[in-house]
Design an enzyme around this catalytic site. Structure first.
Site, mmCIF file in Angstrom:
data_model
loop_
_atom_site.group_PDB
_atom_site.id
_atom_site.type_symbol
_atom_site.label_atom_id
_atom_site.label_comp_id
_atom_site.label_asym_id
_atom_site.label_seq_id
_atom_site.Cartn_x
_atom_site.Cartn_y
_atom_site.Cartn_z
ATOM 1 C CD GLU A 233 -2.462 4.231 -17.401
ATOM 2 O OE1 GLU A 233 -1.535 3.393 -17.354
ATOM 3 O OE2 GLU A 233 -2.926 4.661 -18.452
ATOM 4 C CB CYS A 267 3.674 2.114 -12.397
ATOM 5 S SG CYS A 267 3.824 3.606 -13.378
HETATM 6 P P1 NAP Z 1 -3.598 1.811 -4.130
HETATM 7 O O1 NAP Z 1 -3.585 1.240 -2.767
HETATM 8 O O2 NAP Z 1 -4.293 1.079 -5.193
HETATM 9 O O3 NAP Z 1 -4.165 3.306 -3.976
HETATM 10 C C1 NAP Z 1 -4.320 4.169 -5.074
HETATM 11 C C2 NAP Z 1 -5.419 5.167 -4.780
HETATM 12 O O4 NAP Z 1 -6.671 4.493 -4.616
HETATM 13 C C3 NAP Z 1 -5.215 5.971 -3.500
HETATM 14 O O5 NAP Z 1 -5.765 7.263 -3.681
HETATM 15 C C4 NAP Z 1 -6.033 5.173 -2.501
HETATM 16 O O6 NAP Z 1 -6.398 5.944 -1.377
HETATM 17 C C5 NAP Z 1 -7.225 4.794 -3.338
HETATM 18 N N1 NAP Z 1 -7.986 3.630 -2.897
HETATM 19 C C6 NAP Z 1 -7.607 2.649 -2.044
HETATM 20 N N2 NAP Z 1 -8.581 1.710 -1.973
HETATM 21 C C7 NAP Z 1 -9.592 2.119 -2.779
HETATM 22 C C8 NAP Z 1 -10.874 1.573 -3.137
HETATM 23 N N3 NAP Z 1 -11.293 0.401 -2.655
HETATM 24 N N4 NAP Z 1 -11.644 2.262 -4.019
HETATM 25 C C9 NAP Z 1 -11.221 3.431 -4.542
HETATM 26 N N5 NAP Z 1 -10.030 3.992 -4.231
HETATM 27 C C10 NAP Z 1 -9.218 3.339 -3.376
HETATM 28 O O7 NAP Z 1 -2.155 2.045 -4.694
HETATM 29 P P2 NAP Z 1 -0.839 2.231 -3.892
HETATM 30 O O8 NAP Z 1 -0.384 0.906 -3.452
HETATM 31 O O9 NAP Z 1 -1.027 3.264 -2.865
HETATM 32 O O10 NAP Z 1 0.097 2.796 -5.096
HETATM 33 C C11 NAP Z 1 1.032 2.053 -5.762
HETATM 34 C C12 NAP Z 1 0.435 1.270 -6.934
HETATM 35 O O11 NAP Z 1 0.113 2.154 -8.005
HETATM 36 C C13 NAP Z 1 1.408 0.294 -7.521
HETATM 37 O O12 NAP Z 1 0.772 -0.915 -7.805
HETATM 38 C C14 NAP Z 1 1.851 0.960 -8.799
HETATM 39 O O13 NAP Z 1 2.354 0.105 -9.794
HETATM 40 C C15 NAP Z 1 0.619 1.633 -9.231
HETATM 41 N N6 NAP Z 1 0.938 2.692 -10.182
HETATM 42 C C16 NAP Z 1 0.557 2.533 -11.492
HETATM 43 C C17 NAP Z 1 0.888 3.497 -12.433
HETATM 44 C C18 NAP Z 1 0.487 3.371 -13.868
HETATM 45 O O14 NAP Z 1 0.478 4.380 -14.556
HETATM 46 N N7 NAP Z 1 0.154 2.199 -14.364
HETATM 47 C C19 NAP Z 1 1.590 4.627 -12.032
HETATM 48 C C20 NAP Z 1 1.963 4.741 -10.697
HETATM 49 C C21 NAP Z 1 1.610 3.771 -9.781
HETATM 50 P P3 NAP Z 1 -5.458 5.967 -0.074
HETATM 51 O O15 NAP Z 1 -4.041 5.970 -0.530
HETATM 52 O O16 NAP Z 1 -5.835 7.222 0.623
HETATM 53 O O17 NAP Z 1 -5.765 4.733 0.691
#
Ligand code: NAP
Ligand code: MG
Length: 469
Positions: A233, A267
């Site tokens: 997602e 999102c």
């Molecule tokens: P992110 O940087 O992708 O982080 C999401 C999760 O992945 C966190 O737990 C993060 O840990 C972890 N993570 C970071 N790098 C990783 C790696 N290389 N391998 C595995 N895990 C890793 O996302 P964000 O920027 O914090 O969150 C916002 C994003 O989420 C936006 O793009 C939003 O659109 C998306 N989102 C999508 C949905 C949907 O249902 N489609 C819903 C809500 C949000 P840490 O935070 O501890 O670094």
């Protein structure tokens, strides 16, 4: 169980910009220990009777609801959202526990016709599922994965965002108190290295991830080596179309709520608006009047609608997209900067912002804007609106405001997105499958479809008369 023996990490209160707690991060040895525990407990949980499995989920829903005040306070402090929105999130999380506790989700083996044979199709759990969750909705996004995974009989490794681990901890304590056996759910904490250790671990069968598209790609690559099951997602940049004959007042209301709830950090937030030129000025006037009423401040204070962004980095990203759009010729209708109020100076606030006449090359139309800034674009026709809405790498949600049945039908068929809201607010529902297309990912959460992601279907065949089930 919590597996964290690594460094200390300081949590910041987004409204105050100051530290309020420290948590311990995990090491790769912690990831190994967490997965080993989940593997060891997997047979016990797989064989756990459905009625008792469902009862644990149902009791947990009730305990979460009874504790809504405390959980919401913790969520507001670590995440920044308003208390009102935090309470809604806690309630929705409880709903998900109730939803998948329903007996229609009990595993059912189906008998099939094979000539001269006894044959069945039986659902089995996958084994160990990793649930990796972002910080914007720490509880609901976790529940969307954790609850169906548990209902289907999997053990789970939870990795919350390291900046929002605390409300999650309370939730998992309630699950344990309501009878979930030790080791069925295990938690690790830490950014990319910890996440990647989970993703590539040989004993993790599936990665269920919500987060950015960039990290989604890294997870796909990390999981490829062992051909793991994935549900992704990812990011979104939802378009809202305002047709020439639309109810402009309602469309503007849905754009304002859809853009500014959770400080724009959703999102499925409305991120781009394409308005027919005949109603463009009217739409902007109504929208501006709505934005003028949005109160900004510490989410703990009553009457606040827009809280701070979660981190300063998120805020800088939003401000960068605003500056880029303005430099390329956009008009600032409202907001556009950090609020002047000295009481808000230390928190991560951005004024609710409306940008009009946003040119096609502005980054706010191509990148995901995860903050309180809305891009409004004038279009000359419905066809142009559809084309511009689809001119995005994302495909999560979409909205159409129109009174023309033919246009509504075309929007539903042609908008490249997992949801299309028709003359209605953009919010998602427990009973409907949620998930994107294009670079918003794949797989479905919520609804009856959501649990199938966590099941493996096995075909079983024996000689005629063979008894198995
Ligand atoms: P992110 O940087 O992708 O982080 C999401 C999760 O992945 C966190 O737990 C993060 O840990 C972890 N993570 C970071 N790098 C990783 C790696 N290389 N391998 C595995 N895990 C890793 O996302 P964000 O920027 O914090 O969150 C916002 C994003 O989420 C936006 O793009 C939003 O659109 C998306 N989102 C999508 C949905 C949907 O249902 N489609 C819903 C809500 C949000 P840490 O935070 O501890 O670094
Ligand atoms: Mg991140």
């Amino acid at each position: 169980m919590i597996f964290s023996t690594g460094e200390q990490f300081e949590l910041l209160d987004p409204a105050l910009g100051s530290p309020f707690a420290t948590v311990q991060l995990s090491t790769s040895a912690d990831v190994d220990a967490a997965v080993a525990t989940a593997v060891r407990v997997a047979p016990q949980w797989r064989r756990f009777d459905w009625p008792e499995r469902a009862a644990i989920l149902r009791r947990t829903a009730a305990t979460i609801r009874a504790d809504v005040d405390r959980i919401a306070e913790v969520l507001t402090q670590e995440q920044g959202k308003t208390l009102k929105e935090a309470r809604i999130e806690v309630e929705r999380c409880a709903e998900t526990f109730d939803y998948y506790a329903d007996d229609r989700f009990a595993p059912r083996t189906e008998q099939r016709e094979v000539h001269g044979k006894a044959a069945w199709v039986t659902p089995l759990p996958l084994g160990v599922v990793a649930a990796i969750v972002p910080w914007n909705f720490p509880l609901t996004l976790l529940a969307n994965k954790l609850v169906p995974a548990l209902a289907a009989g999997n053990t789970v490794i939870v990795k919350p965002a390291q900046t929002t681990p605390l409300a999650t901890r309370i939730l998992l304590d309630h699950l344990a108190d309501e009878g979930l056996p030790e080791g069925v759910v295990n938690t690790v904490l830490g950014e990319a290295p910890v996440g990647q250790a989970l993703v590539s671990h040989p004993d993790v069968a599936m990665i269920s991830f919500t987060g950015s598209t960039a990290v989604g790609r890294a997870i796909m690559a990390g999981a490829a080596g062992r051909v793991k099951r994935l549900a992704l997602e990812l990011g979104g940049s939802d378009a809202l179309i305002v047709d020439a004959d639309a109810d402009v007042a309602q469309a503007a209301k849905s754009a304002a709520v859809g853009r500014f709830f959770n400080c724009g950090q959703a999102c499925i937030a409305v991120k781009r608006v394409f308005v027919h030129e005949n109603v463009y000025d009217e739409f902007l006037d109504v929208l501006a009047a709505r934005v003028d009423k949005l109160t900004i401040g510490d989410g703990r204070n009553p009457g606040i609608f827009v809280g701070p962004q979660h981190t300063d980095a998120q805020r800088q990203h939003t401000l960068g997209l605003i500056d880029d759009a303005v430099a390329k010729g956009s008009r600032v209708v409202r907001g556009g900067k950090v609020p002047a109020d000295p009481e808000l100076a230390a928190g991560f606030f951005v004024e609710p912002t409306v940008l009009a006449d946003v040119p096609a090359d502005a980054a706010i139309l191509s990148d995901e804007c995860f903050g309180p800034a809305l891009a409004v674009v004038r279009v000359a026709s419905f066809d142009e609106a559809i084309e511009r809405a689809n001119a995005s790498e994302f495909g999560l949600g979409s909205s159409i405001w129109s009174r023309d049945p033919a246009h509504i039908r075309r929007a539903v068929e042609e908008l490249q997105a997992g949801y299309t809201w028709v003359n209605d607010m953009s919010t998602d529902y427990e009973t409907l499958p949620f998930g994107g297309m294009k670079q918003s990912g794949f797989g479905k959460e919520r609804g009856a479809e959501g649990i199938e992601e966590y099941r493996f279907l096995k075909s079983v065949v024996g000689k005629e008369g063979q008894e198995v089930f």
